[in-house]
Design a protein around this motif. Structure first.
Motif, PDB file in Angstrom:
ATOM      1  N   GLU A  45     -45.971 -60.058  93.621  1.00 38.84           N
ATOM      2  CA  GLU A  45     -45.553 -59.941  92.230  1.00 38.84           C
ATOM      3  C   GLU A  45     -45.964 -61.182  91.452  1.00 38.84           C
ATOM      4  O   GLU A  45     -46.222 -62.241  92.021  1.00 38.84           O
ATOM      5  N   SER A  46     -45.992 -61.050  90.126  1.00 42.40           N
ATOM      6  CA  SER A  46     -46.356 -62.166  89.266  1.00 42.40           C
ATOM      7  C   SER A  46     -45.327 -63.278  89.382  1.00 42.40           C
ATOM      8  O   SER A  46     -44.126 -63.038  89.427  1.00 42.40           O
ATOM      9  N   VAL A  47     -45.823 -64.525  89.435  1.00 44.18           N
ATOM     10  CA  VAL A  47     -44.935 -65.680  89.482  1.00 44.18           C
ATOM     11  C   VAL A  47     -45.177 -66.634  88.317  1.00 44.18           C
ATOM     12  O   VAL A  47     -44.472 -67.622  88.170  1.00 44.18           O
ATOM     13  N   GLY A  48     -46.152 -66.357  87.484  1.00 44.40           N
ATOM     14  CA  GLY A  48     -46.429 -67.235  86.347  1.00 44.40           C
ATOM     15  C   GLY A  48     -47.909 -67.415  86.130  1.00 44.40           C
ATOM     16  O   GLY A  48     -48.705 -67.289  87.063  1.00 44.40           O
ATOM     17  N   GLY A  49     -48.290 -67.734  84.906  1.00 47.46           N
ATOM     18  CA  GLY A  49     -49.679 -67.754  84.478  1.00 47.46           C
ATOM     19  C   GLY A  49     -50.658 -68.483  85.367  1.00 47.46           C
ATOM     20  O   GLY A  49     -51.568 -67.881  85.946  1.00 47.46           O
ATOM     21  N   ASP A  52     -50.513 -67.365  89.045  1.00 52.06           N
ATOM     22  CA  ASP A  52     -51.138 -66.049  89.213  1.00 52.06           C
ATOM     23  C   ASP A  52     -52.655 -66.174  89.221  1.00 52.06           C
ATOM     24  O   ASP A  52     -53.345 -65.561  90.039  1.00 52.06           O
ATOM     25  N   ARG A  53     -53.168 -66.975  88.304  1.00 48.49           N
ATOM     26  CA  ARG A  53     -54.620 -67.191  88.225  1.00 48.49           C
ATOM     27  C   ARG A  53     -55.145 -67.819  89.514  1.00 48.49           C
ATOM     28  O   ARG A  53     -56.179 -67.409  90.047  1.00 48.49           O
ATOM     29  N   ALA A  56     -54.961 -65.297  92.498  1.00 51.77           N
ATOM     30  CA  ALA A  56     -56.007 -64.276  92.387  1.00 51.77           C
ATOM     31  C   ALA A  56     -57.353 -64.835  92.844  1.00 51.77           C
ATOM     32  O   ALA A  56     -58.111 -64.167  93.567  1.00 51.77           O
TER      33      ALA A  56
END
Length: 210
Positions: A45-49, A52-53, A56
């Motif tokens: 899940e997303s954890v922050g900008g 996340d970048r 990825a």
């Protein structure tokens, strides 16, 4: 301590451990083999900008590297690490005193960094080859503070908050941006984003806990 708190401390330590390994020295084959193994788990899940970048980019690197020979991947990363941080004439010097305008490189500002370590009762490990304002050393101090917090030493939250405000936040974002600007290697693009995101994340935690 609740299971959620245990999981949070584990995640915090895993992130900072990864960053220390990424910056401490030229990547070894064992480091590359560990990163590219099936045991590496990235957040679903997303954890922050920035995080996340970074995750990825790291996932892309892992997927592209698993089919390659470990030695070949290690050789590529060693070459890029050397070009970025060792040189000759490296484009990036990952030292706090290099990035700060209020002190000379390896000058008086180094003593201020070391004073922060001493105030918390910590001494840098002898096996780090760089000065005590090097990024991996400052991350090792952060690692120590997180471990102390997990052990119940609440006063280390204050040390972390001050260290973040007076040191990490003053130069880590610029370092991360420089790495992304200078590298075409997916791994170091990932490392830069994870570094920037993790320092911001740890700063938020320190403020909330304080």
């Amino acid at each position: 301590m609740s299971l959620d708190q245990h999981a949070l401390y584990d995640a915090r330590l895993e992130l900072v451990n990864f960053l220390i390994d990424a910056f401490a020295d030229v990547p070894s084959e064992s480091f590359v083999e560990t990163i590219c193994s099936a045991d590496v788990l990235l957040p679903d899940e997303s954890v922050g900008g920035e995080l996340d970048r970074g995750f990825a980019a790291l996932e892309t690197f892992i997927e592209e590297s698993r089919s390659r020979d470990v030695a070949a991947v290690q050789n590529d990363l060693e070459r890029e690490f050397t070009q970025l941080f060792i040189g000759p004439r490296p484009p990036i010097l990952p030292h706090e005193t290099y990035y700060r305008e209020d002190t000379d490189f390896r000058g008086a500002g180094l003593a201020k960094v070391e004073a922060s370590y001493g105030a918390a009762g910590w001494s840098p490990p002898d096996d780090y080859p760089e000065e005590n304002d090097y990024v991996a050393v400052e991350l090792a101090f952060l690692q120590y503070l997180i471990r102390q917090q997990r052990a119940g030493y609440e006063e280390t939250v204050g040390y972390q908050r001050v260290f973040h405000e007076e040191h990490l936040s003053e130069w880590i974002p610029a370092l991360a941006d420089d790495i992304r600007d200078r590298t075409d290697e997916q791994f170091y693009e990932a490392v830069a984003s994870i570094l920037k995101g993790d320092v911001a994340f740890e700063g938020e935690i320190a403020m909330q806990m304080a």
